[in-house]
Scaffold this motif. Structure first.
Motif, mmCIF file in Angstrom:
data_model
loop_
_atom_site.group_PDB
_atom_site.id
_atom_site.type_symbol
_atom_site.label_atom_id
_atom_site.label_comp_id
_atom_site.label_asym_id
_atom_site.label_seq_id
_atom_site.Cartn_x
_atom_site.Cartn_y
_atom_site.Cartn_z
ATOM 1 N N UNK A 3 0.825 -1.211 0.000
ATOM 2 C CA UNK A 3 0.000 0.000 0.000
ATOM 3 C C UNK A 3 0.856 1.256 0.000
ATOM 4 N N UNK A 4 2.028 1.197 0.662
ATOM 5 C CA UNK A 4 2.932 2.347 0.658
ATOM 6 C C UNK A 4 3.482 2.584 -0.742
ATOM 7 N N UNK A 5 3.779 1.510 -1.475
ATOM 8 C CA UNK A 5 4.232 1.679 -2.856
ATOM 9 C C UNK A 5 3.128 2.261 -3.722
ATOM 10 N N UNK A 15 3.184 5.811 -3.064
ATOM 11 C CA UNK A 15 4.403 6.449 -3.575
ATOM 12 C C UNK A 15 4.299 6.767 -5.059
ATOM 13 N N UNK A 16 3.653 5.904 -5.829
ATOM 14 C CA UNK A 16 3.576 6.148 -7.269
ATOM 15 C C UNK A 16 2.252 6.775 -7.691
ATOM 16 N N UNK A 17 1.396 7.111 -6.736
ATOM 17 C CA UNK A 17 0.111 7.708 -7.089
ATOM 18 C C UNK A 17 0.231 9.051 -7.812
ATOM 19 N N UNK A 18 1.221 9.925 -7.494
ATOM 20 C CA UNK A 18 1.331 11.150 -8.303
ATOM 21 C C UNK A 18 1.662 10.864 -9.763
ATOM 22 N N UNK A 19 2.435 9.819 -10.020
ATOM 23 C CA UNK A 19 2.760 9.479 -11.409
ATOM 24 C C UNK A 19 1.544 8.895 -12.121
ATOM 25 N N UNK A 20 0.674 8.222 -11.388
ATOM 26 C CA UNK A 20 -0.529 7.664 -12.003
ATOM 27 C C UNK A 20 -1.496 8.754 -12.443
ATOM 28 N N UNK A 21 -1.458 9.896 -11.775
ATOM 29 C CA UNK A 21 -2.377 10.970 -12.137
ATOM 30 C C UNK A 21 -1.816 11.890 -13.219
ATOM 31 N N UNK A 22 -0.578 11.687 -13.629
ATOM 32 C CA UNK A 22 0.022 12.549 -14.650
ATOM 33 C C UNK A 22 -0.704 12.524 -15.996
ATOM 34 N N UNK A 23 -1.127 11.372 -16.521
ATOM 35 C CA UNK A 23 -1.837 11.423 -17.813
ATOM 36 C C UNK A 23 -3.091 12.294 -17.776
ATOM 37 N N UNK A 24 -3.857 12.212 -16.694
ATOM 38 C CA UNK A 24 -5.063 13.040 -16.596
ATOM 39 C C UNK A 24 -4.699 14.511 -16.483
ATOM 40 N N UNK A 25 -3.678 14.824 -15.723
ATOM 41 C CA UNK A 25 -3.262 16.214 -15.588
ATOM 42 C C UNK A 25 -2.718 16.759 -16.905
ATOM 43 N N UNK A 46 0.619 5.977 8.274
ATOM 44 C CA UNK A 46 -0.179 4.763 8.430
ATOM 45 C C UNK A 46 0.544 3.516 7.949
ATOM 46 N N UNK A 47 1.644 3.683 7.205
ATOM 47 C CA UNK A 47 2.381 2.539 6.690
ATOM 48 C C UNK A 47 3.655 2.256 7.468
ATOM 49 N N UNK A 48 3.802 2.863 8.618
ATOM 50 C CA UNK A 48 5.000 2.644 9.432
ATOM 51 C C UNK A 48 5.075 1.178 9.817
ATOM 52 N N UNK A 49 6.271 0.589 9.756
ATOM 53 C CA UNK A 49 6.396 -0.833 10.075
ATOM 54 C C UNK A 49 6.141 -1.085 11.559
ATOM 55 N N UNK A 50 5.688 -2.291 11.846
ATOM 56 C CA UNK A 50 5.424 -2.643 13.240
ATOM 57 C C UNK A 50 6.740 -2.811 13.992
ATOM 58 N N UNK A 67 8.988 -6.012 13.341
ATOM 59 C CA UNK A 67 9.595 -6.283 12.043
ATOM 60 C C UNK A 67 11.077 -5.919 12.052
ATOM 61 N N UNK A 68 11.744 -6.337 11.016
ATOM 62 C CA UNK A 68 13.183 -6.103 10.919
ATOM 63 C C UNK A 68 13.492 -4.663 10.543
ATOM 64 N N UNK A 69 14.705 -4.186 10.828
ATOM 65 C CA UNK A 69 15.043 -2.794 10.510
ATOM 66 C C UNK A 69 15.144 -2.516 9.019
ATOM 67 N N UNK A 70 15.188 -3.566 8.186
ATOM 68 C CA UNK A 70 15.258 -3.372 6.739
ATOM 69 C C UNK A 70 14.006 -2.684 6.219
ATOM 70 N N UNK A 71 12.867 -2.888 6.889
ATOM 71 C CA UNK A 71 11.616 -2.289 6.432
ATOM 72 C C UNK A 71 11.634 -0.769 6.567
ATOM 73 N N UNK A 72 12.421 -0.239 7.507
ATOM 74 C CA UNK A 72 12.552 1.217 7.611
ATOM 75 C C UNK A 72 13.221 1.771 6.363
ATOM 76 N N UNK A 73 14.201 1.040 5.839
ATOM 77 C CA UNK A 73 14.875 1.453 4.616
ATOM 78 C C UNK A 73 13.908 1.424 3.443
ATOM 79 N N UNK A 74 13.052 0.418 3.409
ATOM 80 C CA UNK A 74 12.076 0.317 2.326
ATOM 81 C C UNK A 74 11.127 1.504 2.348
ATOM 82 N N UNK A 75 10.694 1.904 3.522
ATOM 83 C CA UNK A 75 9.809 3.061 3.619
ATOM 84 C C UNK A 75 10.535 4.331 3.177
ATOM 85 N N UNK A 76 11.832 4.422 3.449
ATOM 86 C CA UNK A 76 12.619 5.559 2.986
ATOM 87 C C UNK A 76 12.678 5.582 1.463
ATOM 88 N N UNK A 77 12.841 4.416 0.858
ATOM 89 C CA UNK A 77 12.885 4.341 -0.610
ATOM 90 C C UNK A 77 11.531 4.727 -1.194
#
Length: 172
Positions: free
Chosen positions: A53-55, A58-68, A107-111, A114-124
């Motif tokens: 859901x976080x991804x 993250x890409x939702x602004x790019x999805x709205x580009x064709x309409x804009x 709302x997508x903060x890791x529990x 979970x492992x610390x790798x998920x914090x990096x994923x949220x940063x990406x």
């Protein structure tokens, strides 16, 4: 003349023995079992769902580009109130989105388990969100350039040029 509905034939109905539709889960369908189905979800699965859901966010602004882009095309190339309103909304929304990035991804903060790798994923994912918003900003600036609102030509900067002394011309 009053009629009462009799629901007793529904329990012995011929439809009761039909197989469930595809994707139907009995534990999720029952009212009492639905809370149990959520409780059975492991934290890893829940974190994977939040990651997905976080991804999507993250890409939702790019999805709205064709309409804009279509709206910019339909607004025309002239400087009118309608086209200026669309360009203003297109230029202001990336700044609003970038300033509210932490609230958007809260709302997508890791529990905690979970492992610390998920914090990096949220940063990406936040970086991808910023990149998509910068792409939206670039489309807005391109429209401003095509409307002639950005001072990119040499004629736009003539007021800031200094003139040297003109050479004296002597005919003798």
């Amino acid at each position: 003349m009053s009629r009462n509905l009799d629901y007793s034939p529904l329990e012995t109905s011929k439809w009761k023995h039909l197989p469930p539709p595809p994707g139907f889960s009995k534990s999720v369908s029952s009212h009492k079992g639905s809370s149990k189905a959520v409780a059975k979800t492991s934290p890893e699965e829940y974190d994977r769902l939040k990651d997905k859901r976080a991804w999507d966010l993250a890409i939702s602004p790019a999805k709205s580009l064709p309409m804009q882009a279509f709206m910019l095309y339909m607004s025309g190339g002239g400087v009118q109130i309608f086209s200026m309103g669309i360009v203003f909304m297109l230029l202001s929304s990336p700044f609003k989105n970038i300033l509210g990035i932490n609230n958007a991804f809260a709302q997508f903060a890791p529990s905690k388990s979970s492992d610390p790798k998920s914090l990096t994923t949220l940063f990406i994912q936040k970086l991808a969100y910023i990149g998509c918003n910068l792409l939206t900003l670039a489309v807005g600036l391109w429209k401003c350039r095509s409307m002639g609102l950005l001072p990119l030509g040499t004629g736009d900067w003539l007021a800031f040029e200094s003139r040297g002394l003109s050479p004296e011309i002597s005919l003798l």
